[in-house]
Motif scaffolding. Structure first.
Motif, PDB file in Angstrom:
ATOM      1  N   PRO B  25       0.817  -1.228   0.000  1.00  0.00           N
ATOM      2  CA  PRO B  25       0.000   0.000   0.000  1.00  0.00           C
ATOM      3  C   PRO B  25       0.842   1.266   0.000  1.00  0.00           C
ATOM      4  O   PRO B  25       0.449   2.274  -0.599  1.00  0.00           O
ATOM      5  CB  PRO B  25      -0.812  -0.109   1.304  1.00  0.00           C
ATOM      6  CG  PRO B  25      -0.710  -1.525   1.734  1.00  0.00           C
ATOM      7  CD  PRO B  25       0.572  -2.059   1.191  1.00  0.00           C
ATOM      8  N   ARG B  29       0.566   4.165  -2.761  1.00  0.00           N
ATOM      9  CA  ARG B  29       0.223   5.543  -2.389  1.00  0.00           C
ATOM     10  C   ARG B  29       1.272   6.531  -2.860  1.00  0.00           C
ATOM     11  O   ARG B  29       0.957   7.624  -3.325  1.00  0.00           O
ATOM     12  CB  ARG B  29       0.066   5.636  -0.863  1.00  0.00           C
ATOM     13  CG  ARG B  29      -0.313   7.019  -0.348  1.00  0.00           C
ATOM     14  CD  ARG B  29      -1.711   7.400  -0.806  1.00  0.00           C
ATOM     15  NE  ARG B  29      -2.077   8.753  -0.402  1.00  0.00           N
ATOM     16  CZ  ARG B  29      -1.768   9.853  -1.083  1.00  0.00           C
ATOM     17  NH1 ARG B  29      -1.066   9.760  -2.206  1.00  0.00           N
ATOM     18  NH2 ARG B  29      -2.147  11.041  -0.658  1.00  0.00           N
ATOM     19  N   GLU B  30       2.549   6.121  -2.750  1.00  0.00           N
ATOM     20  CA  GLU B  30       3.624   7.061  -3.083  1.00  0.00           C
ATOM     21  C   GLU B  30       3.826   7.204  -4.585  1.00  0.00           C
ATOM     22  O   GLU B  30       4.052   8.302  -5.081  1.00  0.00           O
ATOM     23  CB  GLU B  30       4.943   6.620  -2.431  1.00  0.00           C
ATOM     24  CG  GLU B  30       6.074   7.617  -2.692  1.00  0.00           C
ATOM     25  CD  GLU B  30       7.365   7.263  -1.982  1.00  0.00           C
ATOM     26  OE1 GLU B  30       7.395   6.268  -1.224  1.00  0.00           O
ATOM     27  OE2 GLU B  30       8.358   7.989  -2.200  1.00  0.00           O
ATOM     28  N   MET B  32       1.764   5.538  -7.176  1.00  0.00           N
ATOM     29  CA  MET B  32       0.442   5.522  -7.837  1.00  0.00           C
ATOM     30  C   MET B  32       0.278   4.571  -9.023  1.00  0.00           C
ATOM     31  O   MET B  32      -0.822   4.428  -9.530  1.00  0.00           O
ATOM     32  CB  MET B  32       0.029   6.939  -8.253  1.00  0.00           C
ATOM     33  CG  MET B  32      -0.230   7.838  -7.048  1.00  0.00           C
ATOM     34  SD  MET B  32      -1.111   9.356  -7.476  1.00  0.00           S
ATOM     35  CE  MET B  32      -1.239  10.114  -5.858  1.00  0.00           C
ATOM     36  N   VAL B  65      -3.305   3.408 -10.873  1.00  0.00           N
ATOM     37  CA  VAL B  65      -4.410   3.551  -9.935  1.00  0.00           C
ATOM     38  C   VAL B  65      -5.766   3.634 -10.650  1.00  0.00           C
ATOM     39  O   VAL B  65      -6.751   3.038 -10.189  1.00  0.00           O
ATOM     40  CB  VAL B  65      -4.170   4.751  -8.992  1.00  0.00           C
ATOM     41  CG1 VAL B  65      -3.996   6.064  -9.754  1.00  0.00           C
ATOM     42  CG2 VAL B  65      -5.313   4.895  -7.982  1.00  0.00           C
ATOM     43  N   ASN B 510      -9.295   9.739  -5.531  1.00  0.00           N
ATOM     44  CA  ASN B 510      -9.642   9.723  -4.103  1.00  0.00           C
ATOM     45  C   ASN B 510     -10.936   8.960  -3.836  1.00  0.00           C
ATOM     46  O   ASN B 510     -11.032   8.212  -2.860  1.00  0.00           O
ATOM     47  CB  ASN B 510      -9.732  11.158  -3.575  1.00  0.00           C
ATOM     48  CG  ASN B 510      -8.363  11.807  -3.467  1.00  0.00           C
ATOM     49  OD1 ASN B 510      -7.360  11.110  -3.304  1.00  0.00           O
ATOM     50  ND2 ASN B 510      -8.308  13.119  -3.574  1.00  0.00           N
ATOM     51  N   THR B 513      -9.974   5.221  -4.191  1.00  0.00           N
ATOM     52  CA  THR B 513      -9.042   4.593  -3.250  1.00  0.00           C
ATOM     53  C   THR B 513      -9.269   4.964  -1.789  1.00  0.00           C
ATOM     54  O   THR B 513      -8.748   4.287  -0.902  1.00  0.00           O
ATOM     55  CB  THR B 513      -7.601   5.035  -3.589  1.00  0.00           C
ATOM     56  OG1 THR B 513      -7.552   6.474  -3.501  1.00  0.00           O
ATOM     57  CG2 THR B 513      -7.193   4.602  -4.985  1.00  0.00           C
ATOM     58  N   TRP B 515      -7.944   7.704  -0.748  1.00  0.00           N
ATOM     59  CA  TRP B 515      -6.785   8.542  -0.443  1.00  0.00           C
ATOM     60  C   TRP B 515      -7.234   9.991  -0.263  1.00  0.00           C
ATOM     61  O   TRP B 515      -8.377  10.356  -0.562  1.00  0.00           O
ATOM     62  CB  TRP B 515      -5.764   8.482  -1.589  1.00  0.00           C
ATOM     63  CG  TRP B 515      -5.134   7.147  -1.805  1.00  0.00           C
ATOM     64  CD1 TRP B 515      -5.184   6.068  -0.976  1.00  0.00           C
ATOM     65  CD2 TRP B 515      -4.373   6.741  -2.954  1.00  0.00           C
ATOM     66  NE1 TRP B 515      -4.484   5.011  -1.530  1.00  0.00           N
ATOM     67  CE2 TRP B 515      -3.983   5.397  -2.740  1.00  0.00           C
ATOM     68  CE3 TRP B 515      -3.961   7.361  -4.123  1.00  0.00           C
ATOM     69  CZ2 TRP B 515      -3.218   4.681  -3.663  1.00  0.00           C
ATOM     70  CZ3 TRP B 515      -3.206   6.663  -5.043  1.00  0.00           C
ATOM     71  CH2 TRP B 515      -2.834   5.337  -4.811  1.00  0.00           C
ATOM     72  N   ALA B 517      -5.306  12.479  -1.791  1.00  0.00           N
ATOM     73  CA  ALA B 517      -4.318  13.077  -2.699  1.00  0.00           C
ATOM     74  C   ALA B 517      -4.762  14.472  -3.134  1.00  0.00           C
ATOM     75  O   ALA B 517      -5.960  14.761  -3.211  1.00  0.00           O
ATOM     76  CB  ALA B 517      -4.131  12.181  -3.922  1.00  0.00           C
ATOM     77  N   CYS B 522       0.468  15.475  -6.436  1.00  0.00           N
ATOM     78  CA  CYS B 522       0.711  14.666  -7.635  1.00  0.00           C
ATOM     79  C   CYS B 522       1.777  15.304  -8.518  1.00  0.00           C
ATOM     80  O   CYS B 522       2.627  14.613  -9.090  1.00  0.00           O
ATOM     81  CB  CYS B 522      -0.580  14.467  -8.419  1.00  0.00           C
ATOM     82  SG  CYS B 522      -1.766  13.393  -7.572  1.00  0.00           S
TER      83      CYS B 522
END
Lengths: 127, 638
Positions: B25, B29-30, B32, B65, B510, B513, B515, B517, B522
């Motif tokens: 994960p 997340r980092e 994508m 993603v 978002n 996921t 997230w 972000a 980005c």
């Protein structure tokens, strides 16, 4: 209501299948859609959308009387259905689908969501 | 993990071991996905002296993603490796349906290492993952094999293949899918071939879960309804990218006869209008796309069998049609099919043949080099013959198999002057002599000269084609924004052509996921990837970075001879000034080496340590790294 198909306009994008499964199963999974798209490539180079035409053959074929025409569509009743697959075989247009995760076959309920996202006119509502 | 398949595959081809692990994960997340995953894995895992076609290179298959989601438009999948054309980071994406299918089977990332003892293909059917023998498929054309495998496995498998070009290590070999979608650039097909992987076949039935499906659905549904009437929708739906053939000619940037000219007098015979009028069978979309720019066509060339092909797209028309001077759209489509089936990128493939045609025009290559054949502009038989020589590496074909830079180095005689490439990868289908920002885009691009990372033609028009002022900052902005689509793994046309905003893409991510972000975050990630790839390139090839940001001689010294851009030339002095400006705006030193300050600011201090070890860490910049790097501009973008 029915869905009118113009196969020459189908681009195979599967937006119809996505919105179908979002609407009915709360997930994005074209493999659970009640509409099919047959890709005829490399020759002759067309997509063929496949939708229920409400011919009623599934109702006739069902051995446990689980399929009835109600409202705008044929409905498979979960309580009666044994998932035997006879309706799938009996459908002359190949528009009853199955998925390993589901307890019954998949049949279109004519919610018409698919026609709302189609941007080419390949599937439109026909009154 | 919402929005992802959940599983990563690590495959050691030497042993046949297939290892399944949960997708990390934190990695997701980092970075994508797609381009981000590729950048990180290549940087961490590939020895700096690894041969791109050897066992230590990685071959990476990575959706991103947004792949497979109900969004604008998650159709894409990325392929990554060290490129045999550039010897640097390579990421090349394709649309179609393979990426979504792979995620529906449950996979976010596949990393291959080593080399299989015998040809194999990767078979994935939900939880079943197998390496299967592919000796009986080896040698087959990409399109022929896809049909064969659909017959063998089932039509509901999504399949990616390479052709003989990839098997034989031609550095511009592509990966083909869906009878006409390609991961075309960087030679990803050659690396797949070097691993002896002939194909990847996937069937997935698990679908994708979203964290907030109602919000995602509403967002995308509303975007669909809003954009149906966008003024660009109708021409894009009707002509696809071929719409731009006339546009480019009228603006003097259409590569003609190997970039000797920038206006093709016969462009009306090969434009979108002609394609639709004479060749079109049907419109063909990638997964989830309502623009449907793909044009499925039939080529009818007298004396040759009819051929089916998706396209030709603009880039193919430019670099085969204009650059090899074909007057008929049927010939371009025929050549398109030929390269698709042998498994060659039509862009670098077309450009390499055009380069050879100019060599023939100048008497540098003769009939003696061509097995008695000629190599005339616009001659389809000559084209077909030289492609066969390249694919099978016969005679001069073996030199051309290295692309224009490699071929020019082997042929000599000053031919490097007219090899239109940067870092070993051929220019996309836009001449740059009236387009300074595009020239800078090509020559600084981290994967070699490709427009996907920065297409600045309309930025040049908007800011003035005769000036270099302000171009570097805009190029940097584009080099951060456009690769984001390759990282999110979605099609950039929805941003570029029908005004779906980058913010809406982040909203989709978002909702999918869960997230939090932001677009700003980005952009910073995209800049991090760009800098990491730059460091990786310098670590592999030595420095300073500036020595690789080279423009081809023709594009610096030969004014355009005729057409709308007649007399135009950016010139060496202006080019060097733009480079200075570009490095300063990026927080790199004047030699084009990233500084510790910018790398630490982006969270990749480890790359600064590595650059320092090889002696090419940028010297600190007076006044420090600029707080804002890149200037926002929203020009129309292809």
């Amino acid at each position: 209501m029915k869905i009118k198909v113009t196969k020459e306009k189908c681009t195979g994008c599967k937006l119809c299948q996505q919105i179908c499964t979002i609407t009915h199963y709360n997930e994005i999974n074209p493999k659970k859609a009640a509409i099919g798209i047959e890709a005829q490539f490399p020759e002759p180079g067309y997509f063929l959308p496949k939708v229920c035409v409400q011919c009623g053959k599934c109702e006739e074929a069902c051995p446990v009387d689980a399929i009835h025409h109600e409202g705008d569509a044929y409905v498979i009743h979960k309580d009666e259905c044994t998932n035997c697959g006879i309706c799938v075989e009996a459908c002359p247009f190949g528009v009853i689908f199955t998925h390993a995760d589901l307890p019954t076959p998949i049949i279109c309920d004519f919610c018409m969501k698919c026609t709302e996202v189609c941007n080419t006119g390949a599937i439109v509502v026909e009154d | 993990m919402d929005g992802f398949g959940g599983t990563t595959l690590r495959i050691d081809l030497a042993t046949g071991n297939i290892r399944k692990t949960a997708t990390d994960p934190a990695l997701a997340r980092e970075w994508m996905g797609a381009r981000g995953f590729v950048s990180k894995i290549l940087y961490d895992e590939v020895p700096r002296d690894a041969d791109p076609l050897g066992p230590d290179n990685r071959f990476i298959v990575a959706p991103g993603v947004l792949t497979g989601s109900f969004s604008p438009v998650g159709s894409k999948i990325g392929f990554g490796c060290i490129s045999p054309a550039t010897n640097g980071h390579a990421d090349s994406s394709m649309g179609g349906h393979l990426g979504p299918e792979l995620k529906y089977a449950g996979y976010d990332l596949i990393v291959f290492k080593n080399i299989a003892p015998e040809p194999q293909y990767l078979y994935i059917d939900d939880d079943t993952v197998e390496l299967r023998p592919a000796g009986h498929y080896w040698g087959m054309g990409s399109l022929d094999l896809e049909k064969r495998m659909k017959d063998d496995l089932g039509k509901d498998f999504q399949i990616a293949t390479i052709g003989p070009s990839g098997e034989n290590g031609i550095v511009f070999s592509c990966i083909t899918h869906d009878f006409g979608r390609q991961a075309g650039r960087c030679g990803v097909g050659a690396v797949m071939g070097s691993k002896k992987i002939k194909a990847i076949a996937v069937r997935g039935s698990k679908g994708l879960k979203a964290r907030d499906l109602p919000s995602l659905t509403k967002l995308t549904y509303d975007i669909i309804q809003r954009t149906k009437t966008h003024p660009n929708m109708a021409p894009w739906q009707k002509y696809g990218t071929a719409y731009f053939v006339g546009w480019s000619n009228e603006r003097g940037c259409f590569p003609t006869r190997n970039f000797q000219q920038t206006y093709f007098e016969d462009w009306k015979g090969i434009d979108g209008e002609k394609l639709v009028e004479e060749c079109l069978i049907s419109d063909k979309a990638c997964f989830g796309c309502w623009i449907n720019c793909g044009k499925y066509s039939k080529a009818k060339v007298p004396g040759k069998p009819d051929k089916y092909v998706e396209g030709p797209e603009y880039e193919t028309i430019a670099l085969i049609g204009g650059s090899c001077a074909f007057k008929s759209i049927h010939e371009v489509a025929y050549a398109n099919n030929l390269l698709d089936n042998v498994g060659m990128d039509t862009m670098s493939g077309g450009s390499t043949v055009a380069f050879a045609m100019e060599c023939y025009q100048r008497g540098i290559i003769t009939k003696d080099d061509l097995e008695g054949h000629e190599l005339r502009w616009g001659n389809i038989d000559d084209f077909e013959h030289v492609i066969d020589m390249i694919v099978h590496r016969r005679g001069i074909g073996d030199a051309l198999a290295h692309g224009t830079k490699g071929a020019a180095e082997k042929i000599g005689k000053g031919t490097i002057h007219f090899a239109s490439q940067a870092k070993g990868m051929e220019f996309s289908g836009y001449d740059t002599r009236w387009y300074p920002a595009q020239l800078l885009s090509y020559c600084t691009c981290d994967i070699g000269a490709h427009h996907s990372k920065s297409w600045a033609i309309t930025a040049d028009i908007e800011l003035g084609r005769d000036t270099i002022e302000g171009k570097a900052a805009v190029v940097i902005y584009l080099q951060h924004l456009r690769p984001l689509f390759d990282t999110w793994s979605c099609c950039r046309l929805f941003w570029g052509e029908i005004d779906v905003s980058p913010e809406e893409h982040v909203d989709a991510i978002n909702y999918l996921t869960g997230w939090d972000a932001t677009l700003e975050e980005c952009f910073k990630m995209s800049e991090k990837i760009w800098n990491q790839n730059r460091c990786h390139y310098i670590e592999r090839n030595g420095g300073p970075g500036r020595k690789f940001d080279i423009a081809p001689g023709r594009h610096l010294t030969e004014p355009v001879p005729d057409g709308p851009a007649e007399g135009k030339l950016v010139g060496s002095e202006n080019f060097e000034k733009m480079l200075d400006d570009y490095y300063a705006n990026r927080g790199w030193d004047v030699e084009g080496n990233p500084t510790r300050e910018i790398l630490e600011l982006l969270g990749i201090g480890y790359a600064a340590d590595n650059l320092e070890k090889v002696g090419f860490l940028g010297k600190p910049i007076e006044g420090g790294v600029p707080a804002v790097r890149g200037r926002k501009l929203k020009p129309m973008a292809m």
